[in-house]
Enzyme design. Structure first.
Site, PDB file in Angstrom:
ATOM      1  N   HIS A  17      46.993  32.999  35.747  1.00  0.00           N
ATOM      2  CA  HIS A  17      47.612  34.255  35.325  1.00  0.00           C
ATOM      3  C   HIS A  17      48.615  33.997  34.195  1.00  0.00           C
ATOM      4  CE1 HIS A  17      46.848  35.621  39.686  1.00  0.00           C
ATOM      5  NE2 HIS A  17      46.091  36.398  38.930  1.00  0.00           N
ATOM      6  N   LYS A  41      43.948  46.450  49.865  1.00  0.00           N
ATOM      7  CA  LYS A  41      44.170  45.021  50.105  1.00  0.00           C
ATOM      8  C   LYS A  41      45.296  44.795  51.116  1.00  0.00           C
ATOM      9  CE  LYS A  41      42.419  43.298  45.727  1.00  0.00           C
ATOM     10  NZ  LYS A  41      42.663  42.393  44.612  1.00  0.00           N
ATOM     11  N   ARG A  90      37.449  34.812  34.074  1.00  0.00           N
ATOM     12  CA  ARG A  90      37.283  33.389  34.345  1.00  0.00           C
ATOM     13  C   ARG A  90      35.834  32.968  34.242  1.00  0.00           C
ATOM     14  NH1 ARG A  90      40.265  34.649  39.686  1.00  0.00           N
ATOM     15  NH2 ARG A  90      38.273  35.637  39.792  1.00  0.00           N
ATOM     16  N   SER A 128      43.918  33.481  43.332  1.00  0.00           N
ATOM     17  CA  SER A 128      44.978  33.553  44.335  1.00  0.00           C
ATOM     18  C   SER A 128      44.476  33.255  45.745  1.00  0.00           C
ATOM     19  CB  SER A 128      45.633  34.936  44.302  1.00  0.00           C
ATOM     20  OG  SER A 128      46.252  35.152  43.057  1.00  0.00           O
TER      21      SER A 128
END
Length: 170
Positions: A17, A41, A90, A128
């Site tokens: 990040h 979430k 990514r 994460s």
């Protein structure tokens, strides 16, 4: 002044990040890194803890502002005067979801641009969830996260590994 917004859950913020933020700083005058309050979430860290980690991790960057929001990213972007949304890519697997979100955001506000930035290749596998999982098994995560995050993850993992006290023992 060209301002962009970089939204995410940042649970926790990783060096990947941070790398994307550095790339955004090179392109724009102001980068608003904003913690999304996503009701779907179940984050490990509270919004306040994530804000602390981000502010500490980004304190050296004068053109970065850290905040949080609830609701639509496009609405928050308007509130902060952003001309664009930064998204990190990514791998190919990120593209489909991010592309759909970019098109929806364009439909909601045709003047708001989505800018895709790729992190350094050494962070392409990092996310994460992987960091949280490693931390739960007491792995060394110092190469993957800023020091404040490592410290806070260690504390959280230690808390969650404590045996639950039976109410009858009190």
């Amino acid at each position: 002044m060209k301002t962009v917004i970089y939204p995410g859950t940042f649970d926790p913020v990783t060096n990947g990040h941070i790398d994307v933020i550095k790339r955004a700083i090179d392109l724009f005058d102001k980068v608003v890194v904003t913690v999304a309050r996503n009701p779907i979430k179940s984050p490990m860290f509270t919004v306040e803890e994530r804000l602390i980690m981000l502010r500490e991790s980004l304190k050296e960057f004068k053109s970065v502002y850290v905040d949080s929001f609830e609701g639509l990213v496009v609405d928050h972007a308007k509130e902060v005067g952003a001309i664009g949304i930064i998204r990190g890519l990514r791998a190919i697997s990120d593209f489909e979801y991010e592309f759909q979100m970019a098109l929806m955001n364009r439909k909601l506000d045709e003047n708001l641009r989505t800018v895709f930035l790729m992190p350094h290749e050494k962070y392409t596998y990092l996310n994460s969830t992987i960091v949280r999982n490693l931390a739960q098994f007491n792995s060394d995560i110092s190469d993957f996260v800023p020091p404040i995050v490592s410290k806070m993850l260690e504390h959280k993992s230690h808390q969650s590994n404590q045996p639950k006290q039976d109410i009858r023992d009190q």
